[in-house]
Motif scaffolding. Structure first.
Motif, PDB file in Angstrom:
ATOM      1  N   GLY A 176      -0.012   1.321  -3.649  1.00  0.00           N
ATOM      2  CA  GLY A 176      -1.470   1.211  -3.591  1.00  0.00           C
ATOM      3  C   GLY A 176      -2.157   2.497  -3.159  1.00  0.00           C
ATOM      4  N   LYS A 195       0.831  -1.210   0.000  1.00  0.00           N
ATOM      5  CA  LYS A 195       0.000   0.000   0.000  1.00  0.00           C
ATOM      6  C   LYS A 195       0.864   1.258   0.000  1.00  0.00           C
ATOM      7  N   LEU A 248      -1.943   5.308  -5.874  1.00  0.00           N
ATOM      8  CA  LEU A 248      -2.739   4.999  -7.066  1.00  0.00           C
ATOM      9  C   LEU A 248      -4.218   5.274  -6.798  1.00  0.00           C
ATOM     10  N   LYS A 249      -4.664   4.924  -5.604  1.00  0.00           N
ATOM     11  CA  LYS A 249      -6.046   5.189  -5.210  1.00  0.00           C
ATOM     12  C   LYS A 249      -6.306   6.701  -5.184  1.00  0.00           C
ATOM     13  N   GLU A 269      -6.286   3.305  -9.414  1.00  0.00           N
ATOM     14  CA  GLU A 269      -6.089   2.046  -8.698  1.00  0.00           C
ATOM     15  C   GLU A 269      -6.437   0.815  -9.523  1.00  0.00           C
TER      16      GLU A 269
END
Lengths: 268, 268
Positions: free
Chosen positions: A257, A253, A260-261, A266
């Motif tokens: 992660g 994450k 990207l979110k 994501e």
């Protein structure tokens, strides 16, 4: 996907990409730059390179020359994004002291049209300049997909960080990345980021692994790996995250992660 | 020999030695400590641990209680040195605000008699406290074999660093280690250390690999590897030195040769 969420444009680009490959980094969020300290071999050469940065921080350039510099820097950035779309995303600069209308116009013209994913880096040279971010936050209410990246290490003071916290609370739709995790005031920034949903913590320039470890332990969904290259080394910053992460899931994450979110990528 | 030239005493000692073994470190210069942040798992626990440090920095303890704390800390340290002489050297604390005679007496009784190799860490909480180091420097003129280790990152200001530079110039027989390389003022500290023979640069808490790289390039004989554990990680700090060193010869000097020479142990 390993994403270094904050690097400045280095020259030549092939040198920057070689660094990514060696460090095992898939993509980078590229930020504009005026100085190129990666070229310096001695302290004297380095000082010459970053003199321009000091001038900007001291606010000794004219508004017109600052705006022209930002336009040139964004153009330089977007050329690299077009050439290497699989290796780079970009964030772009926005001037302070524009009217709300002109700020929105700038974001449309130079950020959104160029497919950039956020705005910054802002490096406020004074508390007044942190306060001036309010117009930018107002504008960003219309672009909730664009995070804002603010340098919160020296020369930004604790009072400057507190102004930024007020803005973060006042504009809950705007995602704010606290660059360098507040520097010496990392505890205050971690505590704050636990109380609001729209504050994120950038882990570059960590001078204490203990601080970075605490941030990751307290906010595994909101910490972002970055190197701040050329000021930091992508590989060493990545090794720090790998070392301090309590699990592979959290490591992944932090290493990609979460960012990207945040930039809406994501699902790639 | 790989020597981590600045770690604080961590508990239990077996945990500290395990860290050395994993990082490939032969010996450590151990410094006293009051807080034990290595025990903290959360930010709340960490804050409780370092509350005592903040009290010391704020000068809110009495002189008598500060002196008693230092005596206890040195005793704790020397017990570990006796138990593990092949893994640790030690530096010991010296109080500020003693007379010259009492300072010399303290150094005799608690530093020299215990076989300690230097004095510190001093973490001046104000410019006034940096100025108060003058008595300690005067005392150290009689002990040129004992370097003094001074924290030069926050809360030490640029003006505090400049006072320390004046003392360094005024007492050329005293070897001064600038802890954390001046923090944000690393360029000033590198420039200064090039002009005098008795200033050394500690590379722990480096927030920019570029800064550490410049220090090593400019002063390969005067830079010292350390981790400042538990605030930094011995392994990661060692990887930084390995990464930035321009040759194996310089790497070996920074990782151990320079500090061994400084404490008179180069022939071991």
């Amino acid at each position: 996907m390993v994403i270094d969420s904050h690097q400045h444009l280095m020259l030549p680009t092939e040198f920057q990409i070689e660094k990514l490959d060696k460090a095992g980094i898939d993509k980078v969020i590229l930020f504009c730059t005026t100085p190129h300290p990666e070229r310096a071999k001695t302290l004297l050469e380095l000082k010459r390179e970053i003199e321009s940065l000091y001038k900007i921080l001291a606010g000794s350039n004219t508004k017109a020359s600052d705006m022209q510099r930002m336009k040139n820097n964004i153009q330089e950035l977007t050329q690299i994004l077009h050439k290497y779309p699989d290796r780079f995303y970009g964030f772009g600069s926005v001037p302070l002291e524009l009217s709300l209308e002109d700020t929105i116009d700038w974001i449309d013209r130079y950020i959104v049209s160029n497919g950039l994913k956020g705005i910054g880096e802002f490096t406020p040279g004074s508390d007044k300049q942190v306060q001036q971010l309010e117009t930018v936050f107002q504008a960003l209410e219309q672009y909730p997909q664009l995070p804002i990246w603010v340098h919160t290490f020296n020369p930004v003071s604790l009072s400057g960080i507190k102004i930024l916290m007020e803005l973060t609370k006042k504009f809950p739709k705007v995602s704010v990345i606290y660059g360098h995790m507040g520097g010496y005031y990392w505890m205050e920034v971690i505590d704050f980021a636990k109380t609001v949903s729209n504050a994120y913590i950038d882990l570059s320039a960590a001078f204490s692994t203990l601080a970075a470890r605490m941030a990751v332990a307290e906010l595994p969904e909101k910490c972002l790996y970055s190197s701040d290259a050329p000021y930091g080394e992508p590989l060493l910053s990545k090794q720090l995250i790998e070392y301090i992460s309590p699990s592979d899931e959290i490591r992944d994450k932090i290493l990609g992660g979460n960012i990207l979110k945040l930039i809406g990528e994501e699902n790639i």
